[in-house]
Structure formats: C-alpha cells, structure tokens
Write a protein that holds these residues in place. Structure first.
Motif, mmCIF file in Angstrom:
data_model
loop_
_atom_site.group_PDB
_atom_site.id
_atom_site.type_symbol
_atom_site.label_atom_id
_atom_site.label_comp_id
_atom_site.label_asym_id
_atom_site.label_seq_id
_atom_site.Cartn_x
_atom_site.Cartn_y
_atom_site.Cartn_z
ATOM 1 N N ARG A 136 4.617 -7.043 7.795
ATOM 2 C CA ARG A 136 4.970 -7.896 6.649
ATOM 3 C C ARG A 136 3.727 -8.133 5.775
ATOM 4 N NH1 ARG A 136 8.323 -11.642 3.587
ATOM 5 N NH2 ARG A 136 6.883 -13.198 2.859
ATOM 6 N N ALA A 137 2.616 -8.511 6.415
ATOM 7 C CA ALA A 137 1.396 -8.798 5.646
ATOM 8 C C ALA A 137 0.945 -7.556 4.882
ATOM 9 C CB ALA A 137 0.296 -9.303 6.581
ATOM 10 N N ALA A 138 1.083 -6.386 5.523
ATOM 11 C CA ALA A 138 0.675 -5.134 4.859
ATOM 12 C C ALA A 138 1.579 -4.859 3.660
ATOM 13 C CB ALA A 138 0.722 -3.985 5.852
ATOM 14 N N THR A 139 2.870 -5.080 3.832
ATOM 15 C CA THR A 139 3.816 -4.857 2.721
ATOM 16 C C THR A 139 3.452 -5.756 1.545
ATOM 17 O OG1 THR A 139 5.542 -4.398 4.321
ATOM 18 C CG2 THR A 139 6.276 -4.879 2.081
ATOM 19 N N LEU A 140 3.176 -7.039 1.834
ATOM 20 C CA LEU A 140 2.839 -7.970 0.743
ATOM 21 C C LEU A 140 1.533 -7.566 0.064
ATOM 22 C CD1 LEU A 140 3.814 -11.599 1.740
ATOM 23 C CD2 LEU A 140 5.198 -9.786 0.789
ATOM 24 N N ARG A 141 0.544 -7.143 0.884
ATOM 25 C CA ARG A 141 -0.728 -6.700 0.272
ATOM 26 C C ARG A 141 -0.476 -5.540 -0.678
ATOM 27 N NH1 ARG A 141 -2.983 -7.596 5.150
ATOM 28 N NH2 ARG A 141 -2.915 -5.393 5.743
ATOM 29 N N GLY A 142 0.424 -4.640 -0.263
ATOM 30 C CA GLY A 142 0.776 -3.499 -1.112
ATOM 31 C C GLY A 142 1.397 -3.946 -2.426
ATOM 32 N N MET A 143 2.003 -5.130 -2.421
ATOM 33 C CA MET A 143 2.615 -5.656 -3.653
ATOM 34 C C MET A 143 1.631 -6.523 -4.441
ATOM 35 S SD MET A 143 6.259 -6.824 -1.979
ATOM 36 C CE MET A 143 7.056 -7.265 -3.498
ATOM 37 N N GLY A 144 0.426 -6.671 -3.888
ATOM 38 C CA GLY A 144 -0.591 -7.450 -4.601
ATOM 39 C C GLY A 144 -0.652 -8.913 -4.185
ATOM 40 N N TYR A 145 0.044 -9.280 -3.104
ATOM 41 C CA TYR A 145 0.014 -10.675 -2.634
ATOM 42 C C TYR A 145 -0.897 -10.791 -1.412
ATOM 43 C CZ TYR A 145 4.152 -11.293 -5.556
ATOM 44 O OH TYR A 145 5.025 -11.331 -6.597
ATOM 45 N N GLU A 146 -1.812 -11.741 -1.469
ATOM 46 C CA GLU A 146 -2.814 -11.874 -0.393
ATOM 47 C C GLU A 146 -2.677 -13.205 0.359
ATOM 48 O OE1 GLU A 146 -5.147 -9.666 0.357
ATOM 49 O OE2 GLU A 146 -5.000 -8.265 -1.331
ATOM 50 N N HIS A 147 -1.641 -13.986 0.059
ATOM 51 C CA HIS A 147 -1.639 -15.355 0.604
ATOM 52 C C HIS A 147 -1.242 -15.422 2.084
ATOM 53 C CE1 HIS A 147 2.461 -14.612 -0.799
ATOM 54 N NE2 HIS A 147 2.876 -15.577 0.005
ATOM 55 N N GLU A 148 -0.660 -14.387 2.641
ATOM 56 C CA GLU A 148 -0.263 -14.424 4.051
ATOM 57 C C GLU A 148 -1.262 -13.627 4.880
ATOM 58 O OE1 GLU A 148 3.835 -13.377 4.703
ATOM 59 O OE2 GLU A 148 4.543 -14.845 3.232
#
Ligand SMILES: Cc1cc2nc3c(=O)[nH]c(=O)nc-3n(C[C@H](O)[C@H](O)[C@H](O)COP(=O)(O)OP(=O)(O)OC[C@H]3O[C@@H](n4cnc5c(N)ncnc54)[C@H](O)[C@@H]3O)c2cc1C
Length: 387
Positions: free
Chosen positions: A114-126
């Motif tokens: 999940r964290a990797a997917t969000l990082r790929g979308m440009g989100y770093e908060h998790e």
C-alpha cells in the motif's frame, strides 16, 4: 437584537442557497457560502449535529483512505490545522499519529505494498514501521504484532466541531431552522421551492447534505442514488492509566481505538448495529460489540480488565462503492449533493464545505471530485444497489 429584527430573521424564507441537513457537511458549507456572499438557510429535520456528525468517533484520519479521497482528505487536513481560526473554537482538535497494526507478516506485506502504491502516486504521508518502531509508537501493543502503517493525523470532538461551525455560520448570517423536515422539492420555473415544516422556502440553488437520508432528497429532484443506512457503534470505557498516544486500527479486524486525555478509551470500527432511517434510530448489536472489545484486547492486553462505561450508535449513509456523493445533480440544474460519506466523512467536513461553496458560487473546484460524481450510479439506478 430587537424583537422586530429577530422576527424578520425567523420568517425569512428566501435565500441564494438552501442547505438540507444540519450535519457537519451542511454547517461547514453554510459557513463558507455565507463568507462567499451568499445568503443561506439550513433546514434540519431534528437538531443540528443530532446524527452522525455529533456522535462519531472524531477520527481526523488520512491513513488508509481510498486513493480517490486523498486529495480531498489532504485539503481537509490543512483546514483542521487552522480550525480555530476558521470557527473561533479549537474543536478539541489534536494532531497525533494514526497507526494501522499488522498482526501477521502477511498483513505487514499488504501495508508495504500500500505504501509503495501511494508513493508511486506521489503521496508520502503513510510510512511503514517494523516491530521495534511500532513499540516506540505503541508501547502497550501485544507481543504478536509485527509492524504497522502510520501517518500523522489527529482527532477532534465531533459535537463541539459541528456546533462550532453552526455557531459561526449563524453569527455571520445563516438562518438555521431546526425541527423542519423537508418533504418535497419542486421547481416553479424561476427557483426551487422546498416544502418543510409547513412552509415553503425558495432558492435558486439547493444543497442536499441529508446524510443517510440523502437518497430520499435526491429522489425528490429525480436523482437515483443508492444509499444504505448503517449504524456504526462506539464503546467508551472507564478511565485507565495513560498507555496509548495514537489512534489505532488493525489490518485484519475492524477497529478504531484511542485513549482520550482523561484516560477513557474509545473503541469503534466498522462493526454495525441496526439502523432504522425511517424512525431515525440506531440500535446496538451486543454480539458485534463483543467482537470489537475482543479485538481491542487482542491488540492491547491491558484492556482485559477495562470496564465498559457506555455504548452508542449513530446513523450514517453508505454508498455501494463506499465513496461519498459530491457534486451537481445529473438531472436538476441548481441542485448539488454532498452525502453518503460511508462512515468516514467527519475528517472531510471542512474541505467539503469549501468545495461545495466553490462549486455552487463559481461552478468549479480545483480539488478533484470526479470519483464522487452523483452521476456514477446512473447506470445502476434500477439495479439491486448495496442493500
Ligand atoms: C458511530 C460513528 C463513528 C464515526 N467515526 C468517524 C470517524 O472517526 N472519522 C470520520 O471521518 N468519520 C466518522 N464517521 C462518519 C461521520 O460521522 C459522517 O460521515 C459525517 O458526520 C457525515 O456528515 P453529514 O453532514 O453528511 O451527515 P449527518 O451528520 O447525518 O447530517 C445529516 C443531517 O440531515 C438531516 N436530514 C435528513 N433528512 C432531512 C430532511 N428531509 N429535512 C431536513 N433535514 C434532514 C438529518 O437529521 C441530519 O442531521 C462516523 C460515523 C458514526 C455514526
């Protein structure tokens, strides 16, 4: 205020905008809209904050949101950080970590993905935390827990928050009519005529913020939006010594858990009671409450000796895809919807207020709300829905 002026306000029936529903979404939009120069009337069938907005768990959470909601949730978080400037009340808002606990390696792997997917979308908060970092965050967590996912979010006091938005909106000129249930909405060609509490109110624009009842209001203007009334439940315990300074969930079980500054522990999650939207009531299911309590004990063994002080439940509207309905009516010009927050709309409230005001006053908003379009259910309007 003189009796005359009070009388004129009480009997005002026309406005630029009529908001149906005095929950947080309705009160926040009313405040931002009056600040944008619109005259606003809020019609509430019971009392302001009586339903989900006044009785929820107060989680101001970005952690674990559907990716479609993160932009909206980020915008809301920026407003929570300055909430006292917006409504002259801190709403009990506190910044603190939210943590989703993994009890097995397989669960931890889903959090890493999940964290990797969000990082790929440009989100770093998790951020993923391993066994020892988890214990630094949650010293009382059970030995078997292997890690977690965390973000710096917070919580607030729901009733205080909704009341603060209402109080501020009223002070700035919004008219609130409580005990005033909307029974029909019809166009007279020039404006929308809203029948409520034996009177007719007129406005060019209508906003449906009717929560679990939002589908009924939508149907009055010809929109078919499937919505199910659900009854999330809460437990509060007697005071315990301080042991937890975060809001905690788990991957495998529905849980939302936090210890309040006075030592009591608030336990909620996705376990549901019985909702009766017609009667406006939500009843507890003790078998489900027992499961919530067991999950809390499994994650925090210190809870084993805790005593339950009180339990309650509130009515919320849930959509089939668990995303809110935010945007213009597909069929009726001048009608807007913001409901169906599917048990996670408290955090979003301030941003929804700003976004609906932009949509209503300017015709567009910079925050992406495409995933929440009321029209997304059109093709399943006659299907079975989420019931
Ligand atoms: C127990 C519980 C725990 C929750 N925990 C969290 C959490 O921790 N974090 C989070 O983000 N979210 C949480 N939620 C969800 C959150 O509370 C809701 O998403 C949010 O409050 C919805 O706000 P609203 O204004 O849309 O709805 P409501 O607060 O339900 O307001 C809708 C209002 O419309 C009025 N209305 C309906 N029909 C009519 C009519 N015909 N005429 C006039 N008025 C009408 C109703 O009386 C009601 O007051 C929780 C919900 C519950 C029930």
């Amino acid at each position: 205020m003189t009796a005359n002026r009070l009388g004129r306000r009480r009997y005002r029936r026309e406005a630029d905008l009529i908001v149906i529903g005095g929950g947080l979404q309705g009160c926040a939009t009313a405040l931002f809209a009056v600040r944008r120069g619109l005259s606003v009337i809020v019609l509430e069938k019971d009392s302001v904050g009586r339903h989900a907005s006044g009785v929820n768990a107060g989680g101001v959470r970005r952690l674990g949101r559907d990716p479609a909601e993160i932009g909206l949730s980020d915008r809301a978080m920026a407003l929570w950080r300055i909430i006292a400037e917006i409504v002259d009340d801190d709403c009990g808002f506190k910044t603190l970590p939210h943590v989703k606990v993994a009890e097995t390696d397989a669960e931890l792997e889903t959090l890493v993905e999940r964290a990797a997917t969000l990082r790929g979308m440009g989100y770093e908060h998790e951020q993923v935390v391993g066994r020892s970092a988890l214990r630094r965050l949650l010293p009382a967590v059970a030995d078997h827990c292997v890690g977690g996912l965390t973000s710096l979010d917070g919580y607030a006091i729901p009733w205080t928050t909704t009341a603060a938005f209402r109080r501020k909106a009223e002070a700035e000129g919004v008219l609130f009519r409580e005990g005033t249930a909307v029974s029909s909405v019809a166009s007279d060609g020039a404006a929308w005529c809203v029948t409520a509490g034996g009177a007719i109110f007129r406005a060019a624009r209508i906003l449906n913020c009717a929560g679990a009842w939002g589908g009924q209001i939508a149907a009055m203007v010809g929109d078919h939006i499937p919505i199910k009334a659900i009854a999330p439940m809460m437990i509060v315990t007697q005071r315990l010594p301080p042991f937890c300074d975060a809001v905690v969930g788990t991957v495998g079980q529905p849980l939302s858990f936090k210890q309040m500054p006075n030592g009591t522990v608030l336990i909620g999650g996705a376990r549901l009671g019985h909702a009766d939207a017609e009667a406006g009531s939500a009843d507890l299911r003790f078998d489900e409450l027992r499961r919530s309590a067991k999950t809390a004990i499994a994650v925090f063994p210190i809870m084993r000796g805790a005593t339950i002080q009180r339990c309650w439940s509130g009515i919320e509207g849930r959509t089939p895809d668990r995303l809110p309905v935010i945007g213009r009516s597909p069929r009726s010009e001048g009608v807007f919807h913001a409901f169906g927050f599917s048990a996670h709309g408290f955090q979003l409230g301030p941003a929804v207020g700003e976004i609906m005001t932009e949509l209503i006053a300017n015709g567009s908003t910079q925050t992406s709300i495409h995933a929440f379009e009321p029209a997304r259910f059109e093709c399943v309007a006659n299907g079975p829905g989420d019931h």
